[in-house]
Write an enzyme that holds these catalytic residues in place. Structure first.
Site, PDB file in Angstrom:
ATOM      1  N   HIS A 263       0.844  -1.202   0.000  1.00 51.76           N
ATOM      2  CA  HIS A 263       0.000   0.000   0.000  1.00 51.76           C
ATOM      3  C   HIS A 263       0.874   1.245   0.000  1.00 51.76           C
ATOM      4  O   HIS A 263       1.739   1.407   0.852  1.00 51.76           O
ATOM      5  CB  HIS A 263      -0.908   0.019   1.232  1.00 51.76           C
ATOM      6  CG  HIS A 263      -2.132  -0.819   1.047  1.00 51.76           C
ATOM      7  ND1 HIS A 263      -3.299  -0.589   1.719  1.00 51.76           N
ATOM      8  CD2 HIS A 263      -2.369  -1.874   0.243  1.00 51.76           C
ATOM      9  CE1 HIS A 263      -4.205  -1.486   1.349  1.00 51.76           C
ATOM     10  NE2 HIS A 263      -3.651  -2.273   0.456  1.00 51.76           N
TER      11      HIS A 263
ATOM     12  N   TYR B   6      -9.397   6.167   6.649  1.00 54.48           N
ATOM     13  CA  TYR B   6      -9.584   6.628   8.027  1.00 54.48           C
ATOM     14  C   TYR B   6     -10.616   7.744   7.969  1.00 54.48           C
ATOM     15  O   TYR B   6     -10.324   8.833   7.464  1.00 54.48           O
ATOM     16  CB  TYR B   6      -8.272   7.165   8.601  1.00 54.48           C
ATOM     17  CG  TYR B   6      -7.243   6.091   8.896  1.00 54.48           C
ATOM     18  CD1 TYR B   6      -6.480   5.521   7.886  1.00 54.48           C
ATOM     19  CD2 TYR B   6      -7.037   5.652  10.199  1.00 54.48           C
ATOM     20  CE1 TYR B   6      -5.538   4.532   8.168  1.00 54.48           C
ATOM     21  CE2 TYR B   6      -6.097   4.671  10.494  1.00 54.48           C
ATOM     22  CZ  TYR B   6      -5.358   4.118   9.478  1.00 54.48           C
ATOM     23  OH  TYR B   6      -4.432   3.140   9.763  1.00 54.48           O
TER      24      TYR B   6
ATOM     25  N   PRO C 245      -4.807   1.334  18.339  1.00 53.15           N
ATOM     26  CA  PRO C 245      -4.460   0.763  17.029  1.00 53.15           C
ATOM     27  C   PRO C 245      -4.534   1.747  15.856  1.00 53.15           C
ATOM     28  O   PRO C 245      -4.180   1.379  14.739  1.00 53.15           O
ATOM     29  CB  PRO C 245      -5.484  -0.368  16.851  1.00 53.15           C
ATOM     30  CG  PRO C 245      -6.596  -0.051  17.781  1.00 53.15           C
ATOM     31  CD  PRO C 245      -6.034   0.751  18.904  1.00 53.15           C
TER      32      PRO C 245
ATOM     33  N   LYS D 130       0.682   0.492  14.919  1.00 47.87           N
ATOM     34  CA  LYS D 130       2.065   0.387  15.394  1.00 47.87           C
ATOM     35  C   LYS D 130       2.351  -0.800  16.314  1.00 47.87           C
ATOM     36  O   LYS D 130       3.517  -1.163  16.500  1.00 47.87           O
ATOM     37  CB  LYS D 130       2.436   1.676  16.167  1.00 47.87           C
ATOM     38  CG  LYS D 130       2.583   2.884  15.285  1.00 47.87           C
ATOM     39  CD  LYS D 130       3.892   2.840  14.515  1.00 47.87           C
ATOM     40  CE  LYS D 130       3.937   3.806  13.382  1.00 47.87           C
ATOM     41  NZ  LYS D 130       3.799   3.236  12.057  1.00 47.87           N
TER      42      LYS D 130
ATOM     43  N   TYR E 271       3.712   6.809   9.708  1.00 48.32           N
ATOM     44  CA  TYR E 271       2.907   5.638   9.352  1.00 48.32           C
ATOM     45  C   TYR E 271       3.792   4.533   8.771  1.00 48.32           C
ATOM     46  O   TYR E 271       3.671   3.362   9.135  1.00 48.32           O
ATOM     47  CB  TYR E 271       1.816   6.037   8.351  1.00 48.32           C
ATOM     48  CG  TYR E 271       0.677   5.054   8.287  1.00 48.32           C
ATOM     49  CD1 TYR E 271      -0.453   5.218   9.080  1.00 48.32           C
ATOM     50  CD2 TYR E 271       0.732   3.942   7.452  1.00 48.32           C
ATOM     51  CE1 TYR E 271      -1.502   4.309   9.039  1.00 48.32           C
ATOM     52  CE2 TYR E 271      -0.306   3.029   7.399  1.00 48.32           C
ATOM     53  CZ  TYR E 271      -1.415   3.220   8.201  1.00 48.32           C
ATOM     54  OH  TYR E 271      -2.449   2.309   8.155  1.00 48.32           O
TER      55      TYR E 271
HETATM   56  C1  LIG Z   1      -8.241  -6.687  18.760  1.00 48.45           C
HETATM   57  C2  LIG Z   1      -6.849  -6.153  18.485  1.00 48.45           C
HETATM   58  C3  LIG Z   1      -6.601  -5.465  17.314  1.00 48.45           C
HETATM   59  C4  LIG Z   1      -5.318  -4.997  17.028  1.00 48.45           C
HETATM   60  N1  LIG Z   1      -5.090  -4.332  15.869  1.00 48.45           N
HETATM   61  C5  LIG Z   1      -3.850  -3.906  15.593  1.00 48.45           C
HETATM   62  C6  LIG Z   1      -3.569  -3.251  14.374  1.00 48.45           C
HETATM   63  O1  LIG Z   1      -4.442  -3.041  13.546  1.00 48.45           O
HETATM   64  N2  LIG Z   1      -2.293  -2.859  14.128  1.00 48.45           N
HETATM   65  C7  LIG Z   1      -1.273  -3.093  15.033  1.00 48.45           C
HETATM   66  O2  LIG Z   1      -0.109  -2.781  14.753  1.00 48.45           O
HETATM   67  N3  LIG Z   1      -1.516  -3.694  16.197  1.00 48.45           N
HETATM   68  C8  LIG Z   1      -2.774  -4.111  16.490  1.00 48.45           C
HETATM   69  N4  LIG Z   1      -2.996  -4.738  17.650  1.00 48.45           N
HETATM   70  C9  LIG Z   1      -1.869  -4.904  18.560  1.00 48.45           C
HETATM   71  C10 LIG Z   1      -0.964  -6.054  18.158  1.00 48.45           C
HETATM   72  O3  LIG Z   1      -1.731  -7.207  17.902  1.00 48.45           O
HETATM   73  C11 LIG Z   1       0.006  -6.264  19.303  1.00 48.45           C
HETATM   74  O4  LIG Z   1       0.700  -5.048  19.514  1.00 48.45           O
HETATM   75  C12 LIG Z   1       1.003  -7.390  19.047  1.00 48.45           C
HETATM   76  O5  LIG Z   1       0.341  -8.624  18.973  1.00 48.45           O
HETATM   77  C13 LIG Z   1       2.046  -7.424  20.163  1.00 48.45           C
HETATM   78  O6  LIG Z   1       2.787  -8.601  20.056  1.00 48.45           O
HETATM   79  P1  LIG Z   1       3.365  -9.282  21.360  1.00 48.45           P
HETATM   80  O7  LIG Z   1       4.112 -10.463  20.863  1.00 48.45           O
HETATM   81  O8  LIG Z   1       4.041  -8.280  22.201  1.00 48.45           O
HETATM   82  O9  LIG Z   1       2.097  -9.737  22.200  1.00 48.45           O
HETATM   83  P2  LIG Z   1       0.990 -10.797  21.817  1.00 48.45           P
HETATM   84  O10 LIG Z   1       0.808 -10.901  20.349  1.00 48.45           O
HETATM   85  O11 LIG Z   1      -0.184 -10.473  22.668  1.00 48.45           O
HETATM   86  O12 LIG Z   1       1.609 -12.176  22.265  1.00 48.45           O
HETATM   87  C14 LIG Z   1       1.753 -12.498  23.633  1.00 48.45           C
HETATM   88  C15 LIG Z   1       1.551 -13.982  23.776  1.00 48.45           C
HETATM   89  O13 LIG Z   1       1.889 -14.373  25.087  1.00 48.45           O
HETATM   90  C16 LIG Z   1       0.977 -15.375  25.495  1.00 48.45           C
HETATM   91  N5  LIG Z   1       0.984 -15.398  26.979  1.00 48.45           N
HETATM   92  C17 LIG Z   1       0.411 -14.506  27.820  1.00 48.45           C
HETATM   93  N6  LIG Z   1       0.661 -14.855  29.094  1.00 48.45           N
HETATM   94  C18 LIG Z   1       1.395 -15.990  29.049  1.00 48.45           C
HETATM   95  C19 LIG Z   1       1.951 -16.839  30.054  1.00 48.45           C
HETATM   96  N7  LIG Z   1       1.805 -16.586  31.354  1.00 48.45           N
HETATM   97  N8  LIG Z   1       2.652 -17.917  29.655  1.00 48.45           N
HETATM   98  C20 LIG Z   1       2.829 -18.193  28.326  1.00 48.45           C
HETATM   99  N9  LIG Z   1       2.311 -17.419  27.333  1.00 48.45           N
HETATM  100  C21 LIG Z   1       1.610 -16.347  27.697  1.00 48.45           C
HETATM  101  C22 LIG Z   1      -0.346 -14.959  24.881  1.00 48.45           C
HETATM  102  O14 LIG Z   1      -1.216 -16.066  24.735  1.00 48.45           O
HETATM  103  C23 LIG Z   1       0.103 -14.402  23.554  1.00 48.45           C
HETATM  104  O15 LIG Z   1       0.052 -15.350  22.506  1.00 48.45           O
HETATM  105  C24 LIG Z   1      -4.266  -5.189  17.975  1.00 48.45           C
HETATM  106  C25 LIG Z   1      -4.518  -5.872  19.160  1.00 48.45           C
HETATM  107  C26 LIG Z   1      -5.789  -6.336  19.428  1.00 48.45           C
HETATM  108  C27 LIG Z   1      -6.048  -7.053  20.728  1.00 48.45           C
END
Ligand SMILES: Cc1cc2nc3c(=O)[nH]c(=O)nc-3n(C[C@H](O)[C@H](O)[C@H](O)COP(=O)(O)OP(=O)(O)OC[C@H]3O[C@@H](n4cnc5c(N)ncnc54)[C@H](O)[C@@H]3O)c2cc1C
Length: 386
Positions: free
Chosen positions: A57, A196, A288, A292, A380
């Site tokens: 995009h 947006y 969101p 980011k 962005y």
């Molecule tokens: C509904 C929604 C929409 C989103 N939309 C966007 C978007 O459009 N654009 C964007 O950039 N970001 C978006 N985000 C945010 C993005 O998904 C997160 O910032 C990203 O997933 C962060 O990655 P992470 O690995 O830090 O955490 P996560 O992806 O949350 O991974 C953490 C993992 O740790 C696991 N976990 C938790 N506790 C434990 C434990 N005690 N033991 C073992 N495992 C555990 C969880 O099950 C999970 O799988 C959105 C988030 C949500 C909830």
């Protein structure tokens, strides 16, 4: 991602994931990959499917006052763009690659405690402390792992951040007086790029996951109940908020998933305590609107993988010591941009007419001024320096 990057440097790791493989591969969340994220996936050999199926995009549309305004990324950022490729697909590619490489990825393995991370994580000599242990439940049994380091990549609700002794972390939280109702629909996107839209009824976002699947969001109140939002009401509301003076049609289709996401900004500092490191949502949350969250998580672990590699390879802990400070510069830049996009595009139900007019003035300036449009474009695509 961290486990994969460490493996490429010959460093062994164990991934503990409390959910099932199926659950983490299906959980719909982010979908916009910055150029830097795309580059890391490609360079580390997990970008093939993204390159075949992702959609490049080169801009977004800002829609307000029933008019459309395009922000063109390449012309404002020296040729940069973003890739639309769902987080579910990134996660599938990474899991498949780790398992193919013989990696230790344990599903339904919940970490319950981290001990022995040492007292003070701010100085270099603390890398000489003892090795921490992590306790986890897998199957019916409890296990303990002794590690060189523990990285809490366990999201905002995970237990990793809570293992840092009380009083050591500084945290900042901001909640917003609205949430997002998101849907996934089996219908081709109504537009080639993200829209947006700021409307007096509330914000709306048009995005996509693939050429046949659309992802759309509506600003709702934080206490909104999905039971009150029939499919028809959602489509009607989206149609009202995307309405423009010109001829534009929102395609409707079967809704396959609905959910409500709270809007929150959060930062925890520092992102390291002795041999415990925080990365991704465990350390910071952004609303969101700026797309980011996923990109920050990838940036954190890319930085951390390089730092740990230097430490394990030749004992040089300068980069490990600098990890928190370096990561936080990017984090705060993204926090600011996400806040900016959120407050620029969401009518605040608690604000008055004055704030509403300021918001529209800011939007008009953003699309009329090359300098202001560049601020949006650079941030962005992830090219803005912190
Ligand atoms: C509904 C929604 C929409 C989103 N939309 C966007 C978007 O459009 N654009 C964007 O950039 N970001 C978006 N985000 C945010 C993005 O998904 C997160 O910032 C990203 O997933 C962060 O990655 P992470 O690995 O830090 O955490 P996560 O992806 O949350 O991974 C953490 C993992 O740790 C696991 N976990 C938790 N506790 C434990 C434990 N005690 N033991 C073992 N495992 C555990 C969880 O099950 C999970 O799988 C959105 C988030 C949500 C909830």
């Amino acid at each position: 991602m961290l486990s994969h990057l460490l493996h490429l440097e010959g460093i062994d790791s164990v991934v503990l994931e409390s959910r099932s493989r199926d659950r983490v591969e299906q959980r719909q969340r982010a979908g916009i990959l910055e150029q830097g994220t795309v580059d890391v996936l490609r360079a580390s050999g997990v970008g093939d499917r993204m390159d075949r199926q992702g959609l490049v995009h080169e801009g977004i549309e800002l829609r307000f006052d029933r008019e459309c305004h395009r922000i063109d990324f390449p012309s404002l950022t020296g040729g940069r763009a973003v890739m639309v490729y769902a987080q579910t697909e990134v996660v599938k590619d990474l899991i498949a690659r780790r398992l193919a490489d013989g990696g230790h990825v344990l599903f339904e393995a919940e970490a319950t405690a981290v001990e022995g991370i040492s007292a003070d994580g701010t100085s270099a000599d603390k890398m000489d402390g003892g090795r921490p242990t992590i306790t986890f439940r897998h199957g019916d049994a409890e296990h303990t792992l002794r590690c060189d380091v523990v990285v809490a990549c366990d999201g905002f609700h995970g237990m990793g951040r809570r293992c840092v002794p009380a009083g050591t972390l500084h945290t900042w939280t901001r909640t917003y007086p609205f949430a997002w109702l998101g849907i996934l629909a089996d219908v081709p996107p109504s537009c080639d790029e993200l829209i947006y839209a700021r409307h007096e009824r509330g914000f709306a976002l048009h995005s996509m996951r693939s050429p046949t699947v659309s992802r759309l969001y509506l600003q709702v109140t934080p206490d909104a109940d999905l039971a009150d939002w029939s499919d028809e009401r959602i489509w009607d509301e989206l149609e009202a908020r995307f309405a423009v003076h010109s001829d534009w049609n929102l395609e409707r289709g079967p809704i396959t998933e609905k959910g409500i996401t709270p809007m929150r900004s959060f930062v925890a500092e520092p992102m390291r305590h002795g041999r415990l490191f925080l990365a991704g949502d465990a350390a910071h949350i952004v609303p969101p609107t700026g797309a980011k969250g996923l990109n920050l998580a990838v940036a954190d672990v890319t930085l951390l993988a390089r730092a740990l590699t230097r430490w394990f390879a030749d004992g040089d802990h300068a980069a490990v010591d600098a990890y928190s400070q370096t990561a936080l510069r990017r984090v705060w830049r993204a926090e600011h941009f996400s806040y900016l996009m959120t407050t620029m595009l969401h009518p605040d139900p608690e604000a008055g007419d004055f704030e509403c007019r300021l918001q529209l003035a800011n939007l008009r300036y953003t699309v009329a001024s090359t300098a202001a449009a560049t601020v949006v474009a650079e941030n962005y695509v992830g090219a803005a320096s912190a």
